[in-house]
Design a protein around this motif. Structure first.
Motif, mmCIF file in Angstrom:
data_model
loop_
_atom_site.group_PDB
_atom_site.id
_atom_site.type_symbol
_atom_site.label_atom_id
_atom_site.label_comp_id
_atom_site.label_asym_id
_atom_site.label_seq_id
_atom_site.Cartn_x
_atom_site.Cartn_y
_atom_site.Cartn_z
ATOM 1 N N TYR A 1 0.869 -1.316 0.079
ATOM 2 C CA TYR A 1 0.103 0.008 0.121
ATOM 3 C C TYR A 1 0.832 1.274 -0.148
ATOM 4 N N TYR A 2 0.526 2.313 -0.582
ATOM 5 C CA TYR A 2 1.099 3.628 -0.598
ATOM 6 C C TYR A 2 -0.084 4.569 -0.525
ATOM 7 N N ASP A 3 0.615 5.629 0.160
ATOM 8 C CA ASP A 3 -0.454 6.994 0.336
ATOM 9 C C ASP A 3 -0.257 7.976 -0.855
ATOM 10 N N ASP A 4 -1.436 8.035 -1.493
ATOM 11 C CA ASP A 4 -1.290 8.936 -2.692
ATOM 12 C C ASP A 4 -0.926 10.436 -2.396
ATOM 13 N N LYS A 5 -1.424 10.857 -1.188
ATOM 14 C CA LYS A 5 -1.346 12.258 -1.108
ATOM 15 C C LYS A 5 0.162 12.349 -0.609
ATOM 16 N N LYS A 6 1.106 11.437 0.236
ATOM 17 C CA LYS A 6 2.127 11.502 0.392
ATOM 18 C C LYS A 6 3.124 11.403 -0.574
ATOM 19 N N SER A 7 2.911 10.543 -1.704
ATOM 20 C CA SER A 7 3.334 10.256 -2.820
ATOM 21 C C SER A 7 3.593 11.760 -3.531
ATOM 22 N N MET A 8 2.715 12.677 -3.509
ATOM 23 C CA MET A 8 2.664 13.981 -4.207
ATOM 24 C C MET A 8 3.842 14.955 -3.472
ATOM 25 N N LEU A 9 4.235 14.744 -2.287
ATOM 26 C CA LEU A 9 4.968 15.727 -1.605
ATOM 27 C C LEU A 9 6.392 15.808 -2.502
ATOM 28 N N LYS A 10 7.072 16.958 -2.422
ATOM 29 C CA LYS A 10 8.117 17.333 -3.162
ATOM 30 C C LYS A 10 9.118 16.433 -2.834
ATOM 31 N N ASN B 1 9.025 13.410 -2.017
ATOM 32 C CA ASN B 1 8.995 12.088 -2.289
ATOM 33 C C ASN B 1 8.913 12.079 -3.871
ATOM 34 N N SER B 2 9.615 13.182 -4.443
ATOM 35 C CA SER B 2 9.376 13.282 -5.935
ATOM 36 C C SER B 2 10.212 11.941 -6.721
ATOM 37 N N ASP B 3 11.004 11.126 -5.919
ATOM 38 C CA ASP B 3 11.531 10.157 -6.754
ATOM 39 C C ASP B 3 10.748 8.774 -6.129
ATOM 40 N N PHE B 4 9.651 8.858 -5.369
ATOM 41 C CA PHE B 4 9.131 7.417 -5.403
ATOM 42 C C PHE B 4 8.169 7.053 -6.750
ATOM 43 N N ASP C 1 10.771 -2.313 16.355
ATOM 44 C CA ASP C 1 11.805 -2.208 15.976
ATOM 45 C C ASP C 1 12.386 -3.402 15.009
ATOM 46 N N CYS C 2 11.746 -4.477 15.334
ATOM 47 C CA CYS C 2 12.045 -5.428 14.517
ATOM 48 C C CYS C 2 11.571 -5.435 13.163
ATOM 49 N N LEU C 3 10.432 -4.790 12.753
ATOM 50 C CA LEU C 3 9.919 -4.599 11.560
ATOM 51 C C LEU C 3 10.043 -3.274 10.541
ATOM 52 N N TYR C 4 10.841 -2.359 11.167
ATOM 53 C CA TYR C 4 11.221 -1.278 10.592
ATOM 54 C C TYR C 4 10.197 -0.703 9.761
ATOM 55 N N PRO C 5 9.337 0.010 10.203
ATOM 56 C CA PRO C 5 8.330 0.827 9.278
ATOM 57 C C PRO C 5 9.078 1.945 8.670
ATOM 58 N N HIS C 6 8.802 2.165 7.297
ATOM 59 C CA HIS C 6 9.067 3.333 6.513
ATOM 60 C C HIS C 6 8.872 4.680 7.386
ATOM 61 N N PRO C 7 9.465 5.911 7.186
ATOM 62 C CA PRO C 7 9.144 7.215 8.037
ATOM 63 C C PRO C 7 7.607 7.506 7.889
ATOM 64 N N VAL C 8 7.564 8.158 8.755
ATOM 65 C CA VAL C 8 5.948 8.552 8.653
ATOM 66 C C VAL C 8 5.524 9.425 7.554
ATOM 67 N N HIS C 9 6.376 10.257 6.978
ATOM 68 C CA HIS C 9 6.138 11.288 5.788
ATOM 69 C C HIS C 9 6.306 10.471 4.581
ATOM 70 N N HIS C 10 6.668 9.239 4.507
ATOM 71 C CA HIS C 10 6.795 8.357 3.269
ATOM 72 C C HIS C 10 5.716 7.714 2.853
ATOM 73 N N PRO C 11 5.412 7.816 1.550
ATOM 74 C CA PRO C 11 3.989 7.112 0.901
ATOM 75 C C PRO C 11 3.897 5.647 1.608
ATOM 76 N N HIS C 12 4.848 4.861 1.906
ATOM 77 C CA HIS C 12 4.774 3.711 2.584
ATOM 78 C C HIS C 12 4.575 3.799 4.027
ATOM 79 N N ASP C 13 4.353 4.914 4.754
ATOM 80 C CA ASP C 13 4.271 4.948 6.071
ATOM 81 C C ASP C 13 3.023 3.894 6.365
#
Ligand code: OGA
Ligand code: FE
Length: 330
Positions: free
Chosen positions: A83-92, A94-97, A206-218
């Motif tokens: 899953y990815y967050d459309d809105k977060k993928s639009m952020l500057k 995250n332009s290389d996402f 800490d065992c599952l390493y989530p993407h950063p909160v601002h990342h589309p894969h939050d």
């Protein structure tokens, strides 16, 4: 793991480096169901009639009765639908996402045609659409016949907030929803086919390493369960999870903030699930030490605040390092 009902066999499970305990399974009126829910622990609920009205949702029936609305369908070149967050993928920032799946709008007959004609090697599809008012009258009728008493009594007994949505998921055999957590309580009602669900408690952050909160894969784990990169994610080896395979008529309670990886079994059939997503309840009196999910909420807020004041996500790591290294580390 056990498969007493013989609807599937263990060779249909994808291979995974970790070993899992079994999620307990109880009949719906067993008092242990509510004990587990009240402790925010996953449990498989058997024999409820929660989504029994959807039992007749075969492909023919859905095609005929779903109406002419648009359905969100994800297309993937492989078996994973991260899953990815459309809105977060639009952020500057995250332009290389590059989105790993394509999001399409499809009429149901088109989707079902492609589901029927699908063969190994083709692009995969996964329909994920909130049930809404575009569905035809027969589906509305079935929806009204869900056992609302059952879920509403769970909602009130466990102090959940309002129902936010019912997501309809129609997947191809072998589709995988990679490991992530949601910020809602979930009654996950299996309608057709079998799904393996692997869950981890919130304190395994800490065992599952989530993407950063601002990342589309939050909220999504960065670890690829097919091929874990242990040099980047060494603590994944220590992850302790539990699993189950659910089939038609079975409901899995996925507690809020619990990690879940879900796979439609390989060489099975298409899968149909309807979930019931509820907001979490009010906090009430907080007791210390905080619980795993509360700490995750704290970490999310700290991350959000840092981004808010620093503006550029690139400035977050050096600040955190300066704050922690040698001061809060041995
Ligand atoms: C969910 C979920 C994915 C799936 O209901 O929260 O992540 O593949 N479902 O069923
Ligand atoms: Fe989820």
């Amino acid at each position: 793991m056990a498969n007493d009902n013989k609807g599937w066999d263990p060779s249909q499970l994808r291979k995974c480096d970790l070993e899992f305990e079994e999620i307990p399974r109880f009949v719906y009126n067993d008092p242990r169901v509510d004990e587990f829910i009240s402790e925010n622990k996953p449990v498989v609920i058997l024999g409820s009639k929660l989504a029994k009205a959807a039992e007749k949702w075969t492909l023919d029936y859905l095609e005929k009765n779903m109406g002419n609305g648009d359905f969100t369908v994800f297309l993937s070149k492989n078996h994973k639908f991260k899953y990815y967050d459309d809105k977060k993928s639009m952020l500057k920032s995250n332009s290389d996402f590059i989105p790993p799946t394509k999001k399409l709008d499809m009429k149901l007959p088109e989707f079902i045609k492609r589901l029927r004609e699908w063969k190994k090697g083709d692009d995969r599809l996964y329909l994920q659409q909130g049930l809404n008012n575009t569905v035809g009258p027969a589906i509305v009728h079935d929806f009204l016949n869900f056992d609302w008493n059952f879920c509403t009594s769970k909602q009130s007994k466990h102090n959940w907030g309002p129902l936010t949505s019912n997501l309809l998921l129609i997947g191809m055999e072998g589709n995988v929803t990679p490991c992530h957590y949601d910020e809602q309580q979930n009654l996950f009602a299996q309608v057709h086919g079998y799904k393996r669900c692997i869950l981890f408690p919130p304190d395994q952050f800490d065992c599952l390493y989530p993407h950063p909160v601002h990342h589309p894969h939050d909220r999504q784990s960065m670890v690829d369960f097919d091929k874990p990169d242990y040099s980047r994610f060494p603590k994944f080896r220590e992850a302790r999870g539990c699993e189950t395979v659910i089939g038609p008529g079975e409901v899995l309670y996925i507690p809020m903030y619990w990690w879940h990886h879900i796979e439609s079994l390989m060489r099975g059939s298409y899968t149909v699930t309807v979930n019931f997503w509820y907001k979490g309840g009010p906090n009430g009196t907080v007791t210390y030490p905080l619980k795993g999910h509360q700490k995750v909420a704290v970490m999310r807020n700290v991350e959000k605040m840092l981004l808010d004041v620093l503006q550029d996500p690139k400035e977050i790591p050096p600040l955190l390092r300066a704050m922690v290294l040698g001061r809060y580390t041995e």
